[in-house]
Design a protein around this motif. Sequence first.
Motif, mmCIF file in Angstrom:
data_model
loop_
_atom_site.group_PDB
_atom_site.id
_atom_site.type_symbol
_atom_site.label_atom_id
_atom_site.label_comp_id
_atom_site.label_asym_id
_atom_site.label_seq_id
_atom_site.Cartn_x
_atom_site.Cartn_y
_atom_site.Cartn_z
ATOM 1 N N ASN A 47 0.846 -1.195 0.000
ATOM 2 C CA ASN A 47 0.000 0.000 0.000
ATOM 3 C C ASN A 47 0.878 1.241 0.000
ATOM 4 O O ASN A 47 1.403 1.622 1.048
ATOM 5 N N PRO A 48 1.031 1.872 -1.152
ATOM 6 C CA PRO A 48 1.884 3.066 -1.244
ATOM 7 C C PRO A 48 1.435 4.201 -0.318
ATOM 8 O O PRO A 48 2.212 5.114 -0.048
ATOM 9 N N PHE A 49 0.186 4.142 0.168
ATOM 10 C CA PHE A 49 -0.279 5.176 1.092
ATOM 11 C C PHE A 49 0.323 4.987 2.489
ATOM 12 O O PHE A 49 0.218 5.881 3.325
ATOM 13 N N GLN A 51 -0.671 2.998 4.898
ATOM 14 C CA GLN A 51 -1.741 2.956 5.896
ATOM 15 C C GLN A 51 -2.265 1.533 6.041
ATOM 16 O O GLN A 51 -2.346 0.785 5.064
ATOM 17 N N ILE A 60 -4.577 -10.804 -4.938
ATOM 18 C CA ILE A 60 -5.308 -9.529 -4.909
ATOM 19 C C ILE A 60 -4.991 -8.799 -3.612
ATOM 20 O O ILE A 60 -5.112 -9.366 -2.524
ATOM 21 N N VAL A 61 -4.562 -7.553 -3.749
ATOM 22 C CA VAL A 61 -4.218 -6.732 -2.586
ATOM 23 C C VAL A 61 -5.128 -5.500 -2.607
ATOM 24 O O VAL A 61 -5.160 -4.761 -3.588
ATOM 25 N N ILE A 62 -5.878 -5.302 -1.516
ATOM 26 C CA ILE A 62 -6.807 -4.175 -1.444
ATOM 27 C C ILE A 62 -6.481 -3.349 -0.208
ATOM 28 O O ILE A 62 -6.379 -3.888 0.900
ATOM 29 N N SER A 63 -6.330 -2.053 -0.389
ATOM 30 C CA SER A 63 -6.176 -1.170 0.762
ATOM 31 C C SER A 63 -7.341 -0.191 0.786
ATOM 32 O O SER A 63 -8.097 -0.085 -0.178
ATOM 33 N N ASP A 64 -7.458 0.508 1.907
ATOM 34 C CA ASP A 64 -8.581 1.406 2.231
ATOM 35 C C ASP A 64 -9.704 0.571 2.844
ATOM 36 O O ASP A 64 -10.228 -0.345 2.212
ATOM 37 N N ASN A 66 -12.866 1.128 3.532
ATOM 38 C CA ASN A 66 -14.145 1.064 2.806
ATOM 39 C C ASN A 66 -14.035 0.133 1.606
ATOM 40 O O ASN A 66 -14.949 -0.647 1.324
ATOM 41 N N ALA A 67 -12.919 0.228 0.896
ATOM 42 C CA ALA A 67 -12.725 -0.621 -0.287
ATOM 43 C C ALA A 67 -12.663 -2.092 0.109
ATOM 44 O O ALA A 67 -13.216 -2.955 -0.586
ATOM 45 N N VAL A 70 -16.183 -3.295 0.743
ATOM 46 C CA VAL A 70 -16.878 -3.526 -0.534
ATOM 47 C C VAL A 70 -16.413 -4.851 -1.134
ATOM 48 O O VAL A 70 -17.220 -5.669 -1.593
ATOM 49 N N TYR A 71 -15.100 -5.067 -1.109
ATOM 50 C CA TYR A 71 -14.542 -6.309 -1.653
ATOM 51 C C TYR A 71 -15.128 -7.526 -0.933
ATOM 52 O O TYR A 71 -15.599 -8.485 -1.570
ATOM 53 N N ALA A 100 -15.220 8.243 5.499
ATOM 54 C CA ALA A 100 -13.917 8.703 4.992
ATOM 55 C C ALA A 100 -13.725 10.198 5.194
ATOM 56 O O ALA A 100 -12.591 10.690 5.161
ATOM 57 N N PRO B 86 -15.866 -7.882 -7.425
ATOM 58 C CA PRO B 86 -15.335 -7.477 -6.103
ATOM 59 C C PRO B 86 -14.070 -6.623 -6.231
ATOM 60 O O PRO B 86 -13.977 -5.544 -5.633
ATOM 61 N N ALA B 90 -13.884 -2.554 -5.620
ATOM 62 C CA ALA B 90 -13.027 -2.120 -4.513
ATOM 63 C C ALA B 90 -11.988 -1.109 -4.996
ATOM 64 O O ALA B 90 -11.677 -0.144 -4.294
ATOM 65 N N GLN B 93 -13.770 2.110 -5.154
ATOM 66 C CA GLN B 93 -14.119 2.590 -3.815
ATOM 67 C C GLN B 93 -12.929 3.242 -3.124
ATOM 68 O O GLN B 93 -13.076 4.242 -2.422
ATOM 69 N N ARG B 94 -11.760 2.667 -3.335
ATOM 70 C CA ARG B 94 -10.541 3.196 -2.720
ATOM 71 C C ARG B 94 -10.389 4.703 -2.981
ATOM 72 O O ARG B 94 -10.022 5.481 -2.110
ATOM 73 N N LEU B 135 1.015 11.201 -3.950
ATOM 74 C CA LEU B 135 0.601 9.789 -4.079
ATOM 75 C C LEU B 135 -0.098 9.540 -5.417
ATOM 76 O O LEU B 135 0.113 8.509 -6.057
#
Lengths: 205, 205
Positions: A47-49, A51, A60-64, A66-67, A70-71, A100, B86, B90, B93-94, B135
Amino acid sequence: MKLHHHPISGHAHRVRLLLGLLGVKHELIEVDLSKGAHKSPAFLALNPFGQIPVLEDGDIVISDSNAIMVYLAKKTGATDWLPETPEGAARVQRWLSVAAGQIAFGPGAARLVTLFGAPFNADEVIERAHAILRLIEDHLKNQNWLASDHPTIADIALYSYVARAPEGNVDLSPYDKVQDWLSRIEALPGFVPFMHAPAELLASA
Amino acid sequence: MKLHHHPISGHAHRVRLLLGLLGVKHELIEVDLSKGAHKSPAFLALNPFGQIPVLEDGDIVISDSNAIMVYLAKKTGATDWLPETPEGAARVQRWLSVAAGQIAFGPGAARLVTLFGAPFNADEVIERAHAILRLIEDHLKNQNWLASDHPTIADIALYSYVARAPEGNVDLSPYDKVQDWLSRIEALPGFVPFMHAPAELLASA
């Protein structure tokens, strides 16, 4: 699935809470924020953010947060938690924006001030917290859940920072309906508690 | 459909932009912010938050710009603008979270300071604007669009306040990739321009 998290993060807690409510098996990986592990090259590659939380589901890599919610809702087919109709999805999205926005920069920020001395103006973020809490209180006078007649990820997105708002000196006592709503979430099967901040952390601020 | 809006609002512009890109016919209703029309009982009955934009589609009333975009994409079956998978959903959403968070409380807030003397700390919100722009710049080194290999509502959600960031004294000149991305959005068929703030408004701040 693997969730990179830290137990004191409300953004991470909301994902842990949804994982619990959905009954999704997962591995927890604690990111040592105190040592800056969230700014390490390995973590920034995820996650470049820089966080938490970050979810890994195979490749599959998901950050945030809320995201990730949803995922998870879509991946598990949980259309009760995230409706697929235009109106139903929009009613949830409305509160994901609040999570958010006014929540992160209201009670979330107020808690960062007391826990970690974050450079927010405490008066400003506490005032913003009360402004959104008044709106939520009014909204809950007509319904038990934020975005539908049953719980959705909208409720989960707001729970963690509202529940721990007092740790940021945001008093919840004027908000009866909000307190009832917190209790309803805490009574859901699979509920995952959010830790209280250690007393020494609050005392040092 | 009716859209309650004001031409100077970036939150309203992003919805107008999507309506244009989707080719959805609509009626525009200008809310006279200068006279506090967004705090009138009639408007608060539509949106208790007292904010534009608000979309009316028959009896359905949706507020929050991200929520309206979700509604429009789903209502028109525009799965290219909002994927239903999904992972695809996502990834969009991010950035909707970024739009409601770091963008609204970064370049959006910085512009409210110069245009309307909003009580944000200008240094804080300008610094937050540059943090998120760095970013985004890095992210766009590897791809042309924020959330996919084609434009989605993620791009539309971020366009308006990034494009007008200079009105809040946020200099975009260090961000080549961001500027290229703005140009790509402006070249999309059906693009709706976002007005520049009147010089006298900027001069009075």
